[in-house]
Design an enzyme around this catalytic site. Structure first.
Site: not given
Length: 424
Positions: A258, A273, A347, A350, A388
């Protein structure tokens, strides 16, 4: 993608949903183009019928009457060509507009503008109380010689990194552990194509609108996936499945890419990130039934929670608000792990339900026992995403001497390593 008849019958609801989800759309333009499309389809069908009738009658005719019919057929062919060309353009406009209409969130989804408006549902686990000055994951990673961000940036730019030594082992340990957990729950393990055509990105709802987040291989007209969900769902594009084969439960292990466009200056420190990461993703294709979808949604969420609980990582569950939902999601829950260096939850997972939004775009259908055809429902949820997840794993398990203890469930995947010691 939504059904155009549903859109026409629920204009106000869809306008409100688009506003609450922060997806601008031009519904009047869509309805206008749809009328043009329907009108042109009707005219094209009429001309085709007329042309076919003339063509069938020509062998029965003689002389001037036959020549007139032949000329009439030629004239109709020219008219038809012009109409079909116009219809192709209108269909393209219609399809582009349809792809930009977001799904309607379920009634229980809270209305909000951003992740700050997400609603906490519950918490699990005890937060740590260190009797020494705790380090963040970057400092730990450097002292343990398992993370090298400086050299990652040197060769690939910002938001890149190296994991090495026990850091590399730890990443693959947690990925393999999560994958095995899902296999025990009846999920089929997959490795997937990481480069896909645009239609796969459109079919899963990432395009149009998300092009700035994807890495493009221009020469080959391919895109690097940001999640194995894209490949796993798209493999069934255009297929009609048997109801008894559902639900199809898949666990995709893949690299993910990403751009993180629009996040300049946000979460720049460490591994939170980054541009490339590894993930085990749960993806399900299920029957078109809201009750069954809800059951499956919480099954996926439970799978992820079981993994976090087994690793003794404190977390909270939040119900995601409208402004933090993706285009196709009708409901989403996030899992956020406690990260000591942030002094907050971050986070890590999801869990999303799409109903038939993706399957309409991909044309994934199934036949029920009565022979009736339906669009399937699709769902997905992160099982684990690294690096992460290494943030809480390292920070929560650090010791006063600077070492890090490996959680027992991961030790069998670490070649027996139970503790990572600082290096001089």
């Amino acid at each position: 993608m939504l059904d155009i008849e549903y859109i026409q019958a629920n204009i106000k609801g869809i306008e409100e949903a688009a506003k609450n989800k922060n997806f601008p759309i031009d519904l009047p333009k869509l309805l206008e183009v749809n009328e043009q499309r329907r009108d042109l389809i009707h005219k094209v069908d009429q001309l085709r019928t007329e042309r076919n009738t003339i063509s069938k009658n020509i062998p029965k005719l003689q002389g001037e009457e036959k020549q007139n019919a032949i000329q009439q057929g030629k004239d109709l062919r020219v008219q038809l060509g012009e109409l079909e060309s116009n219809l192709d353009k209108v269909k393209a406009d219609f399809n582009d507009l349809m792809l930009r209409v977001p799904s309607v969130p379920l009634a229980e989804v809270p209305i909000g503008k951003s992740d700050e408006d997400n609603v906490e549902i519950r918490k699990w686990g005890e937060l740590p109380h260190f009797d020494f000055k705790a380090k963040d994951h970057v400092t730990l990673g450097e002292s343990l010689n398992i993370i090298d961000i400086t050299r990652g940036v040197k060769i690939a730019g910002q938001k890149n990194y190296f994991l090495k030594n026990e850091g590399c082992l730890l990443e693959w340990a947690v990925l393999q552990y999560a994958l095995n957990h899902l296999v025990k729950r009846g999920f089929s393990p997959y490795t997937v194509p990481l480069m896909v055509h645009r239609e796969a990105m459109e079919g899963t709802g990432y395009f149009p609108g998300g092009e700035d987040q994807a890495y493009t291989l221009t020469k080959d007209d391919l895109y690097l996936v940001g999640t194995s969900e894209v490949s796993l769902c798209s493999q069934y594009k255009g297929e009609t499945l048997a109801e008894q084969s559902l639900p199809i439960k898949m666990a995709g292990l893949s690299n993910c890419f990403r751009r993180e466009a629009g996040t300049y200056g946000k979460d720049t420190h460490g591994l939170y990130r980054i541009h490339q990461f590894q993930k085990v993703e749960q993806v399900v294709i299920a029957v078109n039934d809201p009750i069954e979808s809800e059951k499956m949604h919480f099954e996926l969420l439970s799978n992820a929670e079981e993994i976090l609980q087994s690793l003794d990582l404190p977390y909270r569950v939040v119900r995601v608000c409208t402004g933090d939902l993706g285009m196709g999601q009708v409901i989403k829950h996030d899992l956020e792990c406690w990260m000591p260096s942030r002094n907050s939850y971050g986070e890590t997972h999801s869990c999303s339900s799409f109903y038939d939004f993706q399957s309409r775009r991909l044309k994934i259908k199934y036949k029920d026992k009565n022979g009736d055809t339906h669009f399937a429902h699709t769902l997905n949820n992160t099982s684990i995403a690294s690096p992460r997840i290494l943030i809480p794993l390292l920070e929560m398990n650090q010791q006063a001497d600077g070492s890090v203890i490996i959680p027992k469930p991961l030790q069998p995947y670490m070649n027996g390593v139970g503790r990572i010691e600082p290096k001089s």
